[in-house]
Design an enzyme around this catalytic site. Structure first.
Site, PDB file in Angstrom:
ATOM      1  N   HIS A 434      53.822  60.770  98.178  1.00 40.09           N
ATOM      2  CA  HIS A 434      53.093  60.813  99.445  1.00 40.09           C
ATOM      3  C   HIS A 434      53.449  59.589 100.302  1.00 40.09           C
ATOM      4  CE1 HIS A 434      49.350  61.800 101.835  1.00 40.09           C
ATOM      5  NE2 HIS A 434      49.541  60.538 102.171  1.00 40.09           N
ATOM      6  N   GLU A 435      53.346  58.409  99.693  1.00 35.98           N
ATOM      7  CA  GLU A 435      53.603  57.185 100.467  1.00 35.98           C
ATOM      8  C   GLU A 435      55.067  57.084 100.889  1.00 35.98           C
ATOM      9  OE1 GLU A 435      51.263  55.488 101.720  1.00 35.98           O
ATOM     10  OE2 GLU A 435      49.746  56.536 100.542  1.00 35.98           O
TER      11      GLU A 435
HETATM   12 ZN    ZN Z   1      48.860  59.397 103.790  1.00 33.30          ZN
END
Ligand code: ZN
Ligand code: ADP
Ligand code: MG
Length: 626
Positions: A434-435
């Site tokens: 995600h990051e």
């Molecule tokens: Zn996020």
């Protein structure tokens, strides 16, 4: 003196009450003798009469108004030893005494000493008397203080209602980064110091100055600096303190405040949060509040009541001038408005200089780096930042503050406290993707701010964070910059989708999606950046509790509302599609970055870009094409 008496009295009441109870408990005489004579064994009255008849009773001591007797008896049943036995006597046993006399038994009646009752009586009366006396005393005092009849108790007076500082000790040099406001106020200082300059040419000295600006930007500090520079006393009160439960209290406080101020002129009267009383009358949810209106009216009256040349200058602060009652803004009241803004880069640098004066900073630290990293920070935030860093340095027993502590504190101010990293697991991997998704989309988009770092160390609510170095000029943002931000914000969710599949996406993106939607909505309704055209359809979000405006009531037809929603959807969907494409195109480098991130927990921006560049072919920068 007057005050201290009252305080002593008020304090002494609870002490007296407490000591009264202690005293009752430990010292007041009770039916002591009975208690000390208490015989462990008891017998019934009937049995006692039998004992009498047998002649076993030797002595009778009567207590408790004839209700109780302690007898001394001896007999075979008692092991032929004299024993004390307690007997409850019936109330109607008049013949008993005669009987005892006849039997020639030693009787002794112990009348209940009335002292117990007496003490009780005194005790019971003591407190009410004291209370009545105390109240009477208070009444008399406050009547004297207010100097006239008709004011039974002046609630408004009985509290410390405003602060007065004879010398604030703040000077203009302590205030940095808000030079325009300072210039404006330098003149006010001259009014206070040399009023004759102005009166000589017939100029009216302004009575009120309104400071407008977001919290923490130095409004209070600036007002104090004026008093400090002009060397006059500083009276301050907060608007919220005017607003009391009792109608009329606020108004009486205003009266008091100005009375004191007149006695001490020249001086500065500072009213913080004036919007608490000075809100537009008769509008919105807060409208129709009698107390507030009375207070406001009193304030207006007071401001009209003194001539501009008495040397009182009223400075008020608020973060919303737009909701103030227009009567307050009329000439002769707060006719000057000075706005104080969140500092820009130069301002932040200047504020950092002021606040780093008394701190030991590592000589390698450049304040301009800090200033660059902190757009949007107010003066108070910056002061807090340096202080946090100093605390961190002290905790580590460092000789001075290094860039490490500064970085930590910035992160802490922005994102909250650091948590403990997750152990390696599927969800850690998902967060990493995600990051990295945010970071890679941000890096590859030409119009996006550069990545500062990516980390899996949780902070506040966030379980992973991607930091971007914000561009300096935040006031003008182009359409393609907003689109790039939308795509960057979608990057996290997009990576989850591509890597883990639709079924596995998580709630972790909810905050991102909120931002995405809000940005897209503003593009359509505020910035005229959609097919609907250059129309302003909604105002900046206004607080519905603040009266006037009452939130942003829609100023468009239902038909437009439908088109707005459609446009928002189009923007977000197209951005999403592009973001997915970027993730798919760069899957190989993303996988590698995720492995590194899981191992190292944090990847710094430069390293991040280096790794991407190592990858051949160097991916060309994407331009968003919406
Ligand atoms: Zn996020
Ligand atoms: P406001 O009244 O606008 O909410 P304050 O004046 O109370 O803000 O500011 C709080 C603290 O922040 C000040 O005591 C000061 O330490 C710091 N500060 C804020 N603005 C400035 C500034 N312009 N220059 C220096 N310090 C500032
Ligand atoms: Mg303040």
């Amino acid at each position: 003196m007057k005050l201290s008496w009252r305080i002593i009295l008020l304090w002494s009441l609870p002490i007296i009450v407490i000591s009264f109870f202690l005293w009752q408990g430990f010292l007041a005489p009770t039916t002591n003798e009975l208690n000390t004579n208490i015989a462990n064994s008891r017998m019934t009255y009937g049995r006692f009469l039998e004992y009498l008849d047998m002649g076993w009773v030797k002595k009778v001591d009567i207590y408790d108004n004839g209700h109780t007797a302690i007898i001394e008896a001896i007999g075979p049943e008692l092991g032929n030893r004299i024993q004390k036995i307690r007997v409850e006597l019936p109330t109607s046993a008049p013949e008993l005494i005669n009987k005892l006399k006849k039997a020639d038994i030693d009787i002794d009646a112990h009348p209940t000493k009335n002292t117990g009752a007496l003490w009780n009586l005194i005790g019971n009366l003591f407190f009410p008397i004291l209370l009545i006396g105390g109240l009477g005393f208070l009444f008399r005092r406050s009547n004297n203080a207010s100097g006239g009849p008709g004011q039974a108790m002046s609630f408004g007076k009985s509290k410390a209602l405003f602060q007065m500082e004879a010398k604030t000790g703040v000077v203009f040099d302590d205030v940095a980064g808000i030079d325009e406001a300072k210039e404006e106020f330098e003149e006010v200082v001259t009014f206070l110091k040399k009023p004759e300059y102005f009166t000589a040419v017939g100029a009216q000295i302004p009575k009120g100055v309104l400071l407008v600006g977001p919290p923490g930007t130095g409004k209070t500090l600036l007002a104090k600096a004026i008093a400090g520079e002009a060397n006059v006393p500083f009276f301050s009160i907060s608007g919220s303190e005017f607003v009391e439960m009792f109608v009329g209290v606020g108004a009486s406080r205003v009266r008091d405040l100005f009375k004191k101020a007149k006695d001490n002129a020249p001086c500065i009267v500072f009213i913080d949060e004036i919007d608490a009383v000075g809100r537009q009358r008769g509008t919105g949810i807060g409208g129709g509040n009698d107390e507030r209106e009375q207070t406001l009216n009193q304030l207006l009256t007071e401001m009209d009541g003194f001539e501009g040349n008495t040397g009182i200058i009223v400075i008020a602060a608020t973060n919303r001038a737009d909701i103030l009652d227009s009567a307050l803004l009329r000439p002769g009241r707060f006719d000057r408005q000075v706005s104080v803004e969140v500092p820009d880069f130069k301002g932040r640098l200047a504020i950092l200089e002021v606040h780093s004066n008394n701190k030991k900073l590592d000589p390698n630290i450049s304040l301009s780096t800090i200033a660059r990293r902190t757009p949007g920070f107010s003066g108070a935030d910056l002061a807090n930042l340096l202080n946090e860093a100093a605390i961190l340095a002290a905790r580590k027993r460092r000789a001075n503050i290094t860039i490490k502590e500064i970085d930590d504190s910035i992160d802490r101010v922005v994102a909250g406290m650091e948590g403990t990293p997750l152990i390696d697991s599927k969800s850690k991997r998902l967060i990493a993707y995600h990051e990295i998704g945010h970071a890679i989309v941000g890096t590859l988009l030409k119009n996006h701010d550069p990545v500062q770092k990516v980390t899996l160390i949780p902070r506040g609510q966030a379980r992973g964070l991607t930091w971007f170095t914000p561009a300096e000029d935040q006031s003008l943002i182009s359409r393609s910059q907003i689109l790039a931000r939308i795509m960057g914000a979608l990057g996290g969710r997009a990576a989850e989708e591509v890597v883990f599949g639709d079924a596995e996406v998580t709630t972790g993106a909810s905050n991102d999606l909120q931002q995405v939607t809000s940005m897209a909505r503003q593009m359509v309704t505020r910035f005229g950046m959609s097919e609907i055209g250059p129309l302003s359809l909604e105002n900046e979000e206004s607080n519905p509790f603040l009266g006037r405006g009452m939130g942003s009531a829609s100023e468009y037809s239902d038909e437009i509302a439908i088109r707005i929603d459609k446009q928002i959807q189009t923007i977000v969907n197209e951005c999403h599609a592009q973001t997915i494409q970027i993730i798919k195109d760069n899957r190989v480098v993303i996988d590698r970055l995720v492995d590194i991130l899981i191992e190292k927990e944090t990847i710094d921006g430069n390293e991040f870009r280096q790794i991407i560049n190592e990858y051949t072919p160097v991916p060309e920068k994407y331009l968003n094409v919406l």
